[in-house]
Design an enzyme around this catalytic site. Sequence first.
Site, PDB file in Angstrom:
ATOM      1  N   CYS A  93       5.711  14.597  23.728  1.00 55.14           N
ATOM      2  CA  CYS A  93       5.726  14.982  25.141  1.00 55.14           C
ATOM      3  C   CYS A  93       7.048  15.717  25.369  1.00 55.14           C
ATOM      4  CB  CYS A  93       5.553  13.764  26.054  1.00 55.14           C
ATOM      5  SG  CYS A  93       6.868  12.528  25.941  1.00 55.14           S
ATOM      6  N   ARG A  94       7.610  15.630  26.545  1.00 50.64           N
ATOM      7  CA  ARG A  94       8.872  16.315  26.797  1.00 50.64           C
ATOM      8  C   ARG A  94      10.036  15.541  26.191  1.00 50.64           C
ATOM      9  NH1 ARG A  94      13.086  16.114  30.103  1.00 50.64           N
ATOM     10  NH2 ARG A  94      12.271  14.348  31.243  1.00 50.64           N
TER      11      ARG A  94
END
Length: 170
Positions: A93-94
Amino acid sequence: VFTAAASVADQAGPTPSQPAAAPAAASASLPLISPQALLERQAKKDPSLFVLDVRSPEEFASGHVPGAVNVPYDQVASQLAKIPKDKDVVLYCRSGRRTELAGAALKADGYTKLEHLQGDMQAWLKDGRPVEGGDMVRRRPRHPPTGFTQVIIRQPPVEQPARVVDLAVA
């Protein structure tokens, strides 16, 4: 003695004055794969590899790891048909939090070949690794006393060098 007391207090959970925190060493629950190792497997066109981006569709559209498939973390349990159980699934993800949530959902459904991309998308971008899809905009921290912020704009194809634009800060 102080360390033991701190660990007992930590096991008791948050106190009213102490907010609940994310699990300590959350990435420890999934084994890590380095960005370099992932790139090497992609270069070899490893058929056992499946890269899963668990960010939002908007984040995915703005740029993602080449070859990644997007299933937002909160939809993983309802979209298991998109995620092969017989492949090595590399999640990212981020920054890592959503990866751990998605990984927990996949583990609960019997997935065993799961790996967490070390550093997630933040490190991937910071290291200048290849990106597919939309324009990625990265900001570098401001360095006084210049008063300027640098914005790097990467446009497909990724092989082209990035443009650097200095913006005056008002």
